[in-house]
Structures are given as structure tokens and as C-alpha cells.
Scaffold this motif. Structure first.
Motif, PDB file in Angstrom:
ATOM      1  N   LYS A 107      10.024  -0.422  12.594  1.00 24.10           N
ATOM      2  CA  LYS A 107      10.408   0.969  12.348  1.00 24.10           C
ATOM      3  C   LYS A 107      10.691   1.173  10.868  1.00 24.10           C
ATOM      4  CE  LYS A 107      12.222   2.021  16.878  1.00 24.10           C
ATOM      5  NZ  LYS A 107      13.369   2.481  17.635  1.00 24.10           N
ATOM      6  N   LYS A 108      10.335   2.350  10.400  1.00 26.63           N
ATOM      7  CA  LYS A 108      10.496   2.710   8.989  1.00 26.63           C
ATOM      8  C   LYS A 108      11.963   3.040   8.685  1.00 26.63           C
ATOM      9  CE  LYS A 108       9.054   6.375   5.882  1.00 26.63           C
ATOM     10  NZ  LYS A 108       8.373   7.657   5.791  1.00 26.63           N
ATOM     11  N   THR A 109      12.448   2.587   7.540  1.00 22.34           N
ATOM     12  CA  THR A 109      13.781   2.940   7.076  1.00 22.34           C
ATOM     13  C   THR A 109      13.726   4.362   6.532  1.00 22.34           C
ATOM     14  OG1 THR A 109      14.332   0.654   6.522  1.00 22.34           O
ATOM     15  CG2 THR A 109      15.618   2.378   5.430  1.00 22.34           C
ATOM     16  N   ILE A 110      14.605   5.239   7.046  1.00 22.01           N
ATOM     17  CA  ILE A 110      14.605   6.620   6.546  1.00 22.01           C
ATOM     18  C   ILE A 110      15.800   6.910   5.632  1.00 22.01           C
ATOM     19  CG2 ILE A 110      13.182   7.581   8.368  1.00 22.01           C
ATOM     20  CD1 ILE A 110      15.719   8.632   9.692  1.00 22.01           C
ATOM     21  N   LEU A 111      16.869   6.111   5.755  1.00 16.82           N
ATOM     22  CA  LEU A 111      18.027   6.278   4.883  1.00 16.82           C
ATOM     23  C   LEU A 111      18.578   4.904   4.559  1.00 16.82           C
ATOM     24  CD1 LEU A 111      20.171   8.397   3.689  1.00 16.82           C
ATOM     25  CD2 LEU A 111      21.541   7.759   5.666  1.00 16.82           C
ATOM     26  N   SER A 112      18.842   4.685   3.293  1.00 17.60           N
ATOM     27  CA  SER A 112      19.480   3.421   2.916  1.00 17.60           C
ATOM     28  C   SER A 112      20.539   3.683   1.854  1.00 17.60           C
ATOM     29  CB  SER A 112      18.463   2.406   2.405  1.00 17.60           C
ATOM     30  OG  SER A 112      17.921   2.811   1.171  1.00 17.60           O
ATOM     31  N   ALA A 113      21.605   2.938   1.960  1.00 16.32           N
ATOM     32  CA  ALA A 113      22.673   2.969   0.964  1.00 16.32           C
ATOM     33  C   ALA A 113      22.824   1.542   0.465  1.00 16.32           C
ATOM     34  CB  ALA A 113      23.976   3.467   1.586  1.00 16.32           C
TER      35      ALA A 113
END
Length: 184
Positions: A3-9
Motif C-alpha cells: 500500500k502507498k504511503t499517503i501521509l508521513s511525519a
């Protein structure tokens, strides 16, 4: 298929100017949210959960700022955005928040229905007539009885639980990619 990462911190730190010093509220927090994933941020009261999620929508208090790290949403670097106008296409439309206290989220002098419709008109570019029908549908879907009759009610006419359902309907009206629920 991954699955694609849509938000990262990555290593997010947040500080608040208090009198003549800086209060560091968050230090080096990292996380990733993938498509179709549910992510829970758990911690004690006052540990910074709400402050962290406010960085994803640019809603920190005026004395607060991201002091380190990077927040990415799809191809945008959110931690670089400083002005409200830069958040216009993201806040609500792409990333929506359901706040803990519905009375601080609802305008007491506007009807419930108009507040939902306003969001639909702004984010989905629907006509007022279409927006009203969609708002009534959202009210029904979130468990508001007699939604069509209650469209012109004001927030004070609803119980706390009913107001929370309206705040949920408003967030869903945006059709966001990410839905943040503060103290669900």
C-alpha cells in the motif's frame, strides 16, 4: 502489492512561544499512514496527540510552530506551508478533522443544514439545491432522525451527541482522503 504511503511525519517537533521562552510540546515524532489504513495515536492526556494532528491541517495555535522535521502528504510538504491560503486545497477537502467538542466546531448562528451545505458547495462545487439534498442524506446517514425537517435547526436545538453527528457529517461532506478523529 504494498500500500502507498499517503501521509508521513518524520522527526516532527512542535514548540509554543510562552512568555519569553519556548515550550517544546512534541519532540521527534515519526509515523506513516498508508492508503486504506486506520492509525491510532495513543497517549496520556496532555501528551500532544491533538497538537500533532493539528500539524497535519495547519491548525496550530498562533503561538505554535513546527520547529523540526517534515510532514509529507502525497507530493506536498505540509511542514513548509505557513499561510492559511496555502492550506485551502488540503484542509477539509483532503484532510478533515472531527474535533472532540462539537460546540466549538459549529457556528451557533447558522443552521445545521446550511453548515453542511456550505462545505459541500465549497469542496464539491455543487449547486445549493444539490448541496441541500446531499446534506440531508448525510444527516440521515449519521443518524439524525427526521433530517429533512431538522435541516433548518440550530446547534442549540441538538443534544451533544446529535451535534457530534453533525460534525461527522460535515467532515464526511468533504470526502477527505484522510479523516482525523480527535478523541473518537
Amino acid at each position: 502489492m504494498a500500500k502507498k504511503t499517503i501521509l508521513s511525519a518524520e522527526n516532527i517537533s512542535v514548540g509554543f512561544k510562552v512568555r519569553s521562552s519556548e515550550l517544546r510540546a512534541i519532540r521527534n515524532v515519526s509515523l506513516e499512514l498508508k492508503e486504506q489504513e486506520t492509525l491510532a495515536i495513543v497517549g496520556e492526556s496532555g501528551s500532544g496527540k491533538s497538537v500533532l494532528t493539528k500539524t497535519f491541517t495547519g491548525m496550530l495555535e498562533s503561538n505554535g510552530a513546527i520547529t523540526g522535521g517534515t510532514i509529507r502528504y502525497q507530493d506536498k510538504i505540509l511542514s513548509d506551508l505557513k499561510k492559511d491560503s496555502e492550506w485551502d486545497g488540503i484542509r477539509g477537502k483532503e484532510i478533515a478533522t472531527i474535533f472532540q467538542d462539537p460546540m466549538t466546531s459549529l457556528n451557533p448562528i447558522k443552521t445545521i443544514g446550511s453548515q453542511i451545505s456550505e462545505v459541500i458547495i465549497k469542496h464539491q462545487k455543487k449547486s445549493p439545491k444539490e448541496a441541500k439534498q446531499m446534506a440531508i442524506d448525510l444527516m440521515n446517514r449519521t443518524g439524525i432522525p427526521y433530517a429533512e425537517k431538522r435541516y433548518d435547526d440550530y446547534p442549540f436545538q441538538y443534544s451533544g451527541g446529535m451535534r457530534q453527528r453533525i460534525v461527522i457529517a460535515i467532515a464526511l461532506a468533504c470526502r477527505p482522503k484522510i479523516l482525523i478523529c480527535d478523541e473518537p
